[in-house]
Design a protein around this motif. Structure first.
Motif, PDB file in Angstrom:
ATOM      1  N   VAL A   1       0.881  -1.162   0.000  1.00 46.23           N
ATOM      2  CA  VAL A   1       0.000   0.000   0.000  1.00 46.23           C
ATOM      3  C   VAL A   1       0.921   1.214   0.000  1.00 46.23           C
ATOM      4  O   VAL A   1       1.785   1.347   0.870  1.00 46.23           O
ATOM      5  CB  VAL A   1      -0.922   0.022   1.233  1.00 46.23           C
ATOM      6  CG1 VAL A   1      -1.822   1.250   1.206  1.00 46.23           C
ATOM      7  CG2 VAL A   1      -1.751  -1.256   1.306  1.00 46.23           C
ATOM      8  N   LEU A   2       0.762   2.071  -1.004  1.00 48.86           N
ATOM      9  CA  LEU A   2       1.607   3.252  -1.128  1.00 48.86           C
ATOM     10  C   LEU A   2       0.872   4.471  -0.586  1.00 48.86           C
ATOM     11  O   LEU A   2      -0.287   4.703  -0.926  1.00 48.86           O
ATOM     12  CB  LEU A   2       1.971   3.484  -2.603  1.00 48.86           C
ATOM     13  CG  LEU A   2       2.600   2.303  -3.336  1.00 48.86           C
ATOM     14  CD1 LEU A   2       2.764   2.619  -4.815  1.00 48.86           C
ATOM     15  CD2 LEU A   2       3.929   1.936  -2.706  1.00 48.86           C
ATOM     16  N   HIS A   3       1.569   5.217   0.261  1.00 51.19           N
ATOM     17  CA  HIS A   3       0.994   6.438   0.831  1.00 51.19           C
ATOM     18  C   HIS A   3       1.681   7.621   0.166  1.00 51.19           C
ATOM     19  O   HIS A   3       2.830   7.920   0.455  1.00 51.19           O
ATOM     20  CB  HIS A   3       1.218   6.475   2.349  1.00 51.19           C
ATOM     21  CG  HIS A   3       0.569   5.330   3.046  1.00 51.19           C
ATOM     22  ND1 HIS A   3      -0.748   5.369   3.442  1.00 51.19           N
ATOM     23  CD2 HIS A   3       1.038   4.110   3.388  1.00 51.19           C
ATOM     24  CE1 HIS A   3      -1.054   4.220   4.013  1.00 51.19           C
ATOM     25  NE2 HIS A   3       0.011   3.447   3.995  1.00 51.19           N
ATOM     26  N   LEU A   4       0.955   8.271  -0.731  1.00 47.61           N
ATOM     27  CA  LEU A   4       1.504   9.387  -1.493  1.00 47.61           C
ATOM     28  C   LEU A   4       0.745  10.660  -1.140  1.00 47.61           C
ATOM     29  O   LEU A   4      -0.363  10.593  -0.595  1.00 47.61           O
ATOM     30  CB  LEU A   4       1.400   9.087  -2.991  1.00 47.61           C
ATOM     31  CG  LEU A   4       2.091   7.794  -3.441  1.00 47.61           C
ATOM     32  CD1 LEU A   4       1.800   7.510  -4.897  1.00 47.61           C
ATOM     33  CD2 LEU A   4       3.585   7.868  -3.193  1.00 47.61           C
ATOM     34  N   PRO A   5       1.305  11.813  -1.453  1.00 42.03           N
ATOM     35  CA  PRO A   5       0.610  13.064  -1.126  1.00 42.03           C
ATOM     36  C   PRO A   5      -0.804  13.149  -1.705  1.00 42.03           C
ATOM     37  O   PRO A   5      -1.693  13.720  -1.085  1.00 42.03           O
ATOM     38  CB  PRO A   5       1.511  14.142  -1.726  1.00 42.03           C
ATOM     39  CG  PRO A   5       2.866  13.534  -1.736  1.00 42.03           C
ATOM     40  CD  PRO A   5       2.638  12.061  -2.012  1.00 42.03           C
ATOM     41  N   GLY A   6      -1.029  12.540  -2.854  1.00 44.04           N
ATOM     42  CA  GLY A   6      -2.347  12.585  -3.483  1.00 44.04           C
ATOM     43  C   GLY A   6      -3.325  11.550  -2.961  1.00 44.04           C
ATOM     44  O   GLY A   6      -4.488  11.545  -3.326  1.00 44.04           O
TER      45      GLY A   6
ATOM     46  N   PRO B   1      -6.019   3.283  -7.281  1.00 41.66           N
ATOM     47  CA  PRO B   1      -6.378   4.260  -6.245  1.00 41.66           C
ATOM     48  C   PRO B   1      -7.233   3.595  -5.161  1.00 41.66           C
ATOM     49  O   PRO B   1      -8.241   2.941  -5.458  1.00 41.66           O
ATOM     50  CB  PRO B   1      -7.179   5.320  -7.009  1.00 41.66           C
ATOM     51  CG  PRO B   1      -6.708   5.191  -8.424  1.00 41.66           C
ATOM     52  CD  PRO B   1      -6.447   3.719  -8.614  1.00 41.66           C
ATOM     53  N   PHE B   2      -6.804   3.746  -3.922  1.00 37.78           N
ATOM     54  CA  PHE B   2      -7.475   3.100  -2.793  1.00 37.78           C
ATOM     55  C   PHE B   2      -8.570   4.014  -2.261  1.00 37.78           C
ATOM     56  O   PHE B   2      -8.469   4.608  -1.192  1.00 37.78           O
ATOM     57  CB  PHE B   2      -6.448   2.768  -1.722  1.00 37.78           C
ATOM     58  CG  PHE B   2      -6.885   1.718  -0.726  1.00 37.78           C
ATOM     59  CD1 PHE B   2      -8.093   1.051  -0.840  1.00 37.78           C
ATOM     60  CD2 PHE B   2      -6.059   1.393   0.329  1.00 37.78           C
ATOM     61  CE1 PHE B   2      -8.486   0.092   0.082  1.00 37.78           C
ATOM     62  CE2 PHE B   2      -6.424   0.429   1.260  1.00 37.78           C
ATOM     63  CZ  PHE B   2      -7.642  -0.222   1.132  1.00 37.78           C
ATOM     64  N   VAL B   3      -9.639   4.140  -3.081  1.00 37.57           N
ATOM     65  CA  VAL B   3     -10.804   4.951  -2.737  1.00 37.57           C
ATOM     66  C   VAL B   3     -12.052   4.078  -2.865  1.00 37.57           C
ATOM     67  O   VAL B   3     -12.087   3.140  -3.663  1.00 37.57           O
ATOM     68  CB  VAL B   3     -10.924   6.208  -3.635  1.00 37.57           C
ATOM     69  CG1 VAL B   3      -9.763   7.158  -3.393  1.00 37.57           C
ATOM     70  CG2 VAL B   3     -11.011   5.823  -5.103  1.00 37.57           C
ATOM     71  N   ARG B   4     -13.064   4.394  -2.074  1.00 38.86           N
ATOM     72  CA  ARG B   4     -14.274   3.557  -2.009  1.00 38.86           C
ATOM     73  C   ARG B   4     -14.944   3.373  -3.375  1.00 38.86           C
ATOM     74  O   ARG B   4     -15.501   2.322  -3.663  1.00 38.86           O
ATOM     75  CB  ARG B   4     -15.261   4.149  -1.009  1.00 38.86           C
ATOM     76  CG  ARG B   4     -16.448   3.248  -0.744  1.00 38.86           C
ATOM     77  CD  ARG B   4     -17.329   3.713   0.396  1.00 38.86           C
ATOM     78  NE  ARG B   4     -16.638   3.930   1.647  1.00 38.86           N
ATOM     79  CZ  ARG B   4     -16.312   2.979   2.518  1.00 38.86           C
ATOM     80  NH1 ARG B   4     -16.590   1.736   2.242  1.00 38.86           N
ATOM     81  NH2 ARG B   4     -15.715   3.283   3.649  1.00 38.86           N
TER      82      ARG B   4
END
Length: 172
Positions: A123-128, A145-148
């Protein structure tokens, strides 16, 4: 395995405070005065322990004072440092909608139609925002993208995605 609970963004002021991006749901506990933090220094310089002497919220981030840092130069040297905890010390079992990164690594990913996509590598945590790095059966890496809206179902057994057109297309 280590979990990141914060990252030093920059120095603040002249007394050695650092600005920290918070990556924990419990910053009051993790960054409490007197707490010892394990920091992974940037550019492979190893790990070092820091003692929190003060912490306060600031513009959606946290300002930390550390016993080992007394001036701006020392704070500047910490830019990029990751504050870590041991993954064995935490569990998300209490909340069915919360997961730690390490709990999702190795979980198979399918589409809502049931097609196999691959396996979560990280899991990558980026500013965006957050991205799932998924390794496909043919060896490609796909960033999702890890969005619902795109990842409606998440569990430690399977992650189901509803990809928009083109997300899973091969790059030529």
């Amino acid at each position: 395995m280590d979990l990141v609970i914060g990252r030093v963004v920059k120095a603040h002021g002249i007394r050695g405070e650092v600005v920290v991006d918070i990556r924990t749901d419990d910053p009051e506990l993790r960054f409490a005065t007197g707490t010892t933090l394990r920091g992974r220094l940037a550019r492979g310089a190893g790990d070092k322990e820091f003692t929190v002497t003060a912490a306060r919220p600031h513009a959606g981030r946290l300002l930390l004072s550390l016993a080992q840092v007394s001036d701006r130069a020392g704070a500047d040297a910490l830019r990029g440092t990751l504050f870590l905890i041991d993954a064995a010390d935490v569990s998300s079992a209490d909340d069915p909608d919360e997961f730690y990164d390490h709990e999702l690594e190795g979980v198979p990913v399918t589409t809502v139609a049931g097609a196999e996509v691959g396996v979560v590598e990280s899991v990558l945590h980026l500013p965006g925002g957050e991205l799932l790095a998924v390794r496909t059966p043919d060896g490609r890496e796909v960033l999702i993208p890890f969005v619902r809206e795109i990842v409606p179902t998440v569990s430690t057994e399977v992650i189901v995605i509803d990809p928009p057109d083109g997300l899973l297309d091969e790059v030529s």
